[in-house]
Design an enzyme around this catalytic site. Structure first.
Site, PDB file in Angstrom:
ATOM      1  N   GLY A 133      -9.297  98.486  78.634  1.00  0.00           N
ATOM      2  CA  GLY A 133      -9.050  99.152  79.920  1.00  0.00           C
ATOM      3  C   GLY A 133      -9.282  98.255  81.117  1.00  0.00           C
ATOM      4  CB  ALA A 134     -10.684  94.930  81.546  1.00  0.00           C
ATOM      5  CB  THR A 166       7.695  90.252  90.435  1.00  0.00           C
ATOM      6  OG1 THR A 166       6.638  89.665  89.669  1.00  0.00           O
ATOM      7  CG2 THR A 166       7.267  90.327  91.894  1.00  0.00           C
ATOM      8  CG  ASP A 167       7.014  92.407  84.602  1.00  0.00           C
ATOM      9  OD1 ASP A 167       7.017  93.382  85.387  1.00  0.00           O
ATOM     10  OD2 ASP A 167       6.332  92.387  83.546  1.00  0.00           O
ATOM     11  CB  SER A 172      -8.951  98.584  65.074  1.00  0.00           C
ATOM     12  OG  SER A 172      -9.600  98.213  66.265  1.00  0.00           O
ATOM     13  CG  ASP A 181       1.292  92.221  80.329  1.00  0.00           C
ATOM     14  OD1 ASP A 181       1.342  91.475  81.330  1.00  0.00           O
ATOM     15  OD2 ASP A 181       0.953  93.407  80.378  1.00  0.00           O
ATOM     16  CG  LEU A 191      -8.504  91.497  81.513  1.00  0.00           C
ATOM     17  CD1 LEU A 191      -9.869  90.929  81.082  1.00  0.00           C
ATOM     18  CD2 LEU A 191      -7.979  90.719  82.719  1.00  0.00           C
ATOM     19  CD  GLU A 216       0.009  91.591  88.733  1.00  0.00           C
ATOM     20  OE1 GLU A 216       0.655  91.561  87.655  1.00  0.00           O
ATOM     21  OE2 GLU A 216      -0.966  90.865  88.955  1.00  0.00           O
TER      22      GLU A 216
HETATM   23  C1  GAF Z   1       1.532  95.564  83.379  1.00  0.00           C
HETATM   24  C2  GAF Z   1       2.880  95.460  82.685  1.00  0.00           C
HETATM   25  F1  GAF Z   1       2.699  95.471  81.325  1.00  0.00           F
HETATM   26  C3  GAF Z   1       3.611  94.180  83.072  1.00  0.00           C
HETATM   27  O1  GAF Z   1       4.889  94.174  82.501  1.00  0.00           O
HETATM   28  C4  GAF Z   1       3.692  94.042  84.597  1.00  0.00           C
HETATM   29  O2  GAF Z   1       4.683  94.893  85.142  1.00  0.00           O
HETATM   30  C5  GAF Z   1       2.322  94.296  85.236  1.00  0.00           C
HETATM   31  O3  GAF Z   1       1.736  95.505  84.797  1.00  0.00           O
HETATM   32  C6  GAF Z   1       2.418  94.332  86.750  1.00  0.00           C
HETATM   33  O4  GAF Z   1       2.793  93.091  87.224  1.00  0.00           O
HETATM   34  O5  GAF Z   1       0.679  94.565  82.959  1.00  0.00           O
END
Ligand code: GAF
Length: 385
Positions: free
Chosen positions: A122-123, A32-33, A67, A172, A125, A30
């Site tokens: 807002g979850a 880390t991207d 939507s 994501d 996901l 998390e």
């Molecule tokens: C959100 C972001 F959109 C992702 O890119 C990522 O940084 C995440 O938070 C945290 O790991 O979902």
């Protein structure tokens, strides 16, 4: 299919196709991207559907968007002259995809698009990325644009960063477009290399429980961008391109600022945890494997809470109650400050974990949490023609 129903109601006639893009949960890695590190998300069975058709006639090239989650609103977007800032709110995500496709040299057809979603909003996901990816598949299919998935990942991310103005990493969109059922996706966010890692908790007698804490998660509130800036500053002070290049935990001691040191420590340890989880999964499913992965989830939660400081009270309470009631481990997922907790739960403990988390919320007077059984699912695809 509700998106097709909405299409018929709003636009009359039949859509030419319906495309589904899933939300995601993240097993490990998390924040880390955007540090060029590793992530290990999996796609959910829930997602965003787009029912769409090209606009008839030779009028202006335009998207007409509606939507089910935004009743009464129809948004018209002129494709010629489209630029960041011209469209705001939820429609910025689909409009941004059209803009990013055109910026990459693809001519987008005018289209009518009806959107529906079964992801709780807002979850945390990844409903925004799912909206982008469903739109991207719809527009490229309708336009006969053969854009490879890997390019669609960068195009949809560009829509989010530059058009919608949200400074996210690439996890994501990658999850929504590249995941496979029964697998987690190992993504190296520097090289963008991917590997499908078999991930079938049921085979090890476990299940994945998502706990929507009902504290709403927003990436636009500034804290996400602040964490990103802190990581960049830590890397700059260490004289490295990004925190990915820090692999030895002791090197974080070179940071004299305690906040930056904690941020860097989270990134280093979470990258390591991704690789440890991958090694465990590759060794094959067993109760032991999932016990060990559970311990790593618990460590990751502590790191996100204490070092990265992105957890929130409902997530801490949910993770604690889940683990006390028999979960192998649990942690907050996504950007933080709201959203969901992922718990890895031996099958026999599923009921007690739900009861314990519900009771913990009730004791504090919080809105009851929602639960979702997560099963690693397929990436975005056409679901009806
Ligand atoms: C959100 C972001 F959109 C992702 O890119 C990522 O940084 C995440 O938070 C945290 O790991 O979902």
């Amino acid at each position: 299919m509700k998106a097709s129903g909405l299409f018929r109601e709003r636009f009359g006639g039949e859509p030419e196709g319906v495309w589904l893009a899933p939300g995601r949960a993240n097993l490990m890695g998390e924040h880390t991207d955007y540090n060029d590190g590793f992530v290990l998300p999996f796609a959910l069975g829930q997602g965003v559907t787009a029912a769409a058709a090209r606009r008839p006639g030779s009028g202006p090239r335009r998207l007409t968007l509606c939507s089910r989650q935004e009743p009464g609103e129809v948004v018209e977007v002129d494709l010629d002259g489209l630029a960041p800032g011209r469209v705001t709110g939820w429609a910025a995500y689909p409009a941004g995809v059209a803009w990013a496709l055109e910026a990459a040299g693809h001519r987008v057809p005018g289209a009518c698009i009806a959107i529906d979603s079964d992801l709780p909003a807002g979850a945390g996901l990844s409903s925004s990325a799912a909206l982008e990816c469903a739109t991207a598949l719809a527009l490229t299919s309708l336009g006969g644009l053969g854009v490879p998935r890997a390019h669609l990942v960068t195009i949809t991310r560009r829509a989010e960063n530059e058009f919608a103005g949200v400074p996210t990493g690439i996890m994501d969109q990658s999850a929504s477009l590249l995941c496979r059922a029964g697998h987690a996706l190992l993504l190296d966010c520097r090289s963008l290399e991917t590997a499908q890692v078999p991930f079938d908790p049921a085979a090890g007698g476990a299940g994945l429980l998502l706990i929507n804490t009902r504290a709403r998660h927003e990436l636009t509130d500034g804290e996400y961008g602040r964490r990103r800036a802190e990581c960049e500053e830590a890397a700059r002070r260490l004289g490295i391109p990004s925190l990915r290049d820090l692999t030895n935990l002791a090197d974080t001691d070179r940071l004299t600022d305690p906040v930056l040191r904690r941020r860097a420590r989270h990134v280093v340890t979470d990258n390591q945890r991704v690789l440890e989880v991958v090694a465990l999964l590759r060794a094959g499913p067993s109760a032991d494997t999932y016990r060990e992965i559970g311990q790593l989830l618990a460590q990751a939660h502590v790191s996100l809470r204490d070092d990265f400081e992105v957890s929130w009270p409902e997530a801490d309470a949910a993770a604690e109650a889940a683990q006390a009631a028999g979960a192998a481990g649990a942690r907050m997922i996504g950007g933080g400050f709201g959203g969901s907790v992922l718990a890895l739960v031996p099958v026999a403990s599923g009921g007690p974990v739900r009861e314990a988390v519900t009771a913990a919320f009730a004791r504090r007077g919080w809105t009851a949490p929602e639960f979702l059984d997560a099963v690693p699912a397929d990436s975005a695809r056409q679901v009806a023609s």
